[in-house]
Design a protein around this motif. Structure first.
Motif, mmCIF file in Angstrom:
data_model
loop_
_atom_site.group_PDB
_atom_site.id
_atom_site.type_symbol
_atom_site.label_atom_id
_atom_site.label_comp_id
_atom_site.label_asym_id
_atom_site.label_seq_id
_atom_site.Cartn_x
_atom_site.Cartn_y
_atom_site.Cartn_z
ATOM 1 N N TYR A 289 -50.955 22.532 27.710
ATOM 2 C CA TYR A 289 -50.029 21.484 27.234
ATOM 3 C C TYR A 289 -48.712 21.545 28.017
ATOM 4 O O TYR A 289 -47.625 21.438 27.446
ATOM 5 C CB TYR A 289 -49.753 21.578 25.727
ATOM 6 C CG TYR A 289 -50.880 21.062 24.873
ATOM 7 C CD1 TYR A 289 -50.916 19.741 24.448
ATOM 8 C CD2 TYR A 289 -51.917 21.897 24.484
ATOM 9 C CE1 TYR A 289 -51.955 19.265 23.669
ATOM 10 C CE2 TYR A 289 -52.964 21.437 23.707
ATOM 11 C CZ TYR A 289 -52.984 20.113 23.310
ATOM 12 O OH TYR A 289 -54.010 19.652 22.549
ATOM 13 N N TYR B 14 -51.489 14.758 17.801
ATOM 14 C CA TYR B 14 -50.589 15.880 18.066
ATOM 15 C C TYR B 14 -49.136 15.410 18.064
ATOM 16 O O TYR B 14 -48.263 16.045 17.470
ATOM 17 C CB TYR B 14 -50.953 16.503 19.423
ATOM 18 C CG TYR B 14 -50.101 17.681 19.813
ATOM 19 C CD1 TYR B 14 -50.209 18.894 19.136
ATOM 20 C CD2 TYR B 14 -49.188 17.596 20.865
ATOM 21 C CE1 TYR B 14 -49.433 19.983 19.493
ATOM 22 C CE2 TYR B 14 -48.413 18.680 21.235
ATOM 23 C CZ TYR B 14 -48.532 19.875 20.544
ATOM 24 O OH TYR B 14 -47.749 20.944 20.901
ATOM 25 N N ARG C 179 -45.988 16.659 15.823
ATOM 26 C CA ARG C 179 -44.728 17.183 16.372
ATOM 27 C C ARG C 179 -43.531 16.426 15.793
ATOM 28 O O ARG C 179 -42.501 17.024 15.471
ATOM 29 C CB ARG C 179 -44.739 17.103 17.910
ATOM 30 C CG ARG C 179 -45.678 18.076 18.593
ATOM 31 C CD ARG C 179 -45.193 19.521 18.550
ATOM 32 N NE ARG C 179 -43.968 19.717 19.288
ATOM 33 C CZ ARG C 179 -43.895 20.074 20.560
ATOM 34 N NH1 ARG C 179 -44.995 20.320 21.237
ATOM 35 N NH2 ARG C 179 -42.729 20.239 21.154
ATOM 36 N N LEU D 210 -49.709 23.188 13.617
ATOM 37 C CA LEU D 210 -49.150 23.313 14.966
ATOM 38 C C LEU D 210 -48.999 24.764 15.429
ATOM 39 O O LEU D 210 -48.714 25.012 16.595
ATOM 40 C CB LEU D 210 -47.756 22.648 15.017
ATOM 41 C CG LEU D 210 -47.748 21.129 14.912
ATOM 42 C CD1 LEU D 210 -46.324 20.610 14.677
ATOM 43 C CD2 LEU D 210 -48.323 20.500 16.185
#
Ligand code: HEM
Length: 407
Positions: free
Chosen positions: A20, A77, A81, A122
């Motif tokens: 990532y 994702y 976040r 996460l």
């Protein structure tokens, strides 16, 4: 370019992506979302008004009326976040709304339960971290325009106005300035494996230039951030509940644990950039500093932490340089250390201005138009470290890694 080199380059590009890490943005989250699905409107309505709600002492009342929402509709994702940024920011405001003398030591279940849920998804701690405040808290005003401060904005803010915006966005720019260095690091690791001394030399020279650019970018803090505002207004919202005399017991997350939990506050010590550079260059910090810095890795996205671990377990750059007897590589390596030590020295002058001098000024004259500065946090880092001796020690250990030609 030879096909084999091309393959290796592609392999590394893939491998940065698999951690990532973006080719364009490095550890920054590429193009963070600004809105959550409509289901989460109650969170967003509070988050968008955070500075006003905190300053008018209404945030806690609003949070107490918030519905308890599940995280099941956070599908992507980037949504997760943004949810972590939003819930962590609301949490910091909730705890510190009345300053350090009256922190809230219990986080209500309608905030604590979804916050811990999204944190677990996460692999992040349930507190505001660098990957919230900086890495996921930026947006381009004009999407086609450049990544420059005039074209950037934050997504979520606390009190602190333009100084806070500047603090966040200059840090975003430092992360962005680090990108060529992250790529150079990846190329250098390949050069060691190939092995190719020419490729290594080029990568090390690139890394040095990148670190120097990070230092120049850090200097822009002075243009955008007022030290008195940083010290007296902003800093408390970055403070955690571990090693913090204002909250010695920690924070009870209602519906999660009956025992209070302790977490450090947000700090760029949680940025993966210097951790990666240190591992790559083989810099060893003293036990006490290393304890703190290693702990900060638990405050990073797990994939970034894994990247740092991979660098740690790769073949040693220092051994390679020493055994190869390539003088130019040795010089370029030492120049990287010097540039990194200069970055750290410059960071110390920034910290001195924003924390140490600002603290002294706040002590000598109460700033009438500002709330009182946080007393218990004086002379301590937001993460609770004895700031200057820690930072100087980390800087000095950087230079101690200097290599001397053998024979
Ligand atoms: C006003 C600006 C800043 C202030 C007041 C500040 C303050 C601090 C403090 C107090 C620490 C000690 C650790 C802690 O207690 O959390 C620290 C560590 C650190 N900060 Fe900053 N910082 C600032 C900007 C930045 C920026 C923009 C970066 C780069 C992204 C950065 C990178 C670091 C790093 C990497 C450490 C860990 C020590 C090291 O590796 O040298 N800081 N900072």
């Amino acid at each position: 370019m030879e096909p084999q080199t091309e393959n290796l380059k592609t392999a590394w590009q893939l491998s940065l992506g698999s951690y990532y890490i973006s080719e364009e943005y490095g550890f920054l989250l590429p193009n963070p979302l600004r809105e959550l699905p409509d289901h989460y409107r109650p969170w967003m309505e509070i988050a968008k008004k955070l500075p006003h709600l905190i300053e008018s002492h209404q945030l806690r009342a609003h949070v107490n009326k918030m519905p308890l929402l599940s995280c099941q509709f956070l599908k992507s994702y980037r949504q997760q976040r943004l949810a972590h940024l939003v819930l962590s920011s609301i949490t910091m405001g909730y705890v510190w709304q009345e300053g350090e003398t009256q922190p809230k030591e219990v986080l209500p279940r309608n905030l604590a339960i979804p916050f811990v849920e999204v944190s677990r998804k996460l692999g992040l701690p349930p507190i505001l971290v660098h990957s919230d405040l900086v890495l996921a808290n930026w947006t381009k005003r004009n999407p086609e325009g450049p990544l420059e401060i005039s074209n950037l904005d934050t997504i979520i803010l606390f009190p602190g106005g333009e100084s806070l915006r500047g603090f966040i966005l200059v840090t975003v720019l430092v992360e962005k300035a680090a990108v060529p260095g992250i790529k150079a690091l990846a190329q250098a690791m390949h050069a060691v494996l190939q092995p190719s001394q020419d490729a290594l030399l080029e990568a090390l020279q690139q890394l040095k230039l990148c670190i120097q650019d990070m230092t120049r970018t850090l200097g822009r803090m002075h243009d955008y951030v007022d030290p008195d505002i940083f010290y007296a207004v902003i800093r408390i919202f970055l403070s955690g509940w571990k090693d913090n005399p204002a909250m010695p017991m920690g924070l009870i997350y209602e519906g999660i644990s009956k025992e209070p939990l302790k977490y450090s506050g947000g700090s760029a010590a949680q940025s993966s950039v210097l951790h990666a550079f240190d591992e790559f260059l083989g810099i060893h910090h003293s036990e006490e500093s290393a304890d703190f810095l290693y702990r900060m890795r638990d405050y990073m996205p797990p994939s970034h932490k894994a990247f740092i671990k991979e660098i740690h377990s790769a073949p040693s750059l220092r051994d390679f340089i020493l055994s190869s007897g390539h003088g130019h590589c040795l010089t370029a390596y030492n120049q990287c250390l010097e540039a990194l030590a200069e970055l750290r020295s410059y960071h110390i002058t920034v910290v001195t201005r924003y924390l140490v001098t600002a603290a002294a000024r706040a002590r000598s004259r109460r700033l009438d138009h500002l709330p009182g500065p946080p007393q218990a946090l004086e002379d301590r880092g937001t993460g609770g470290t004895a700031i200057l001796s820690f930072l100087k020690n980390v800087r000095d250990k950087t230079l101690e890694a200097t290599l001397h030609p053998s024979g």
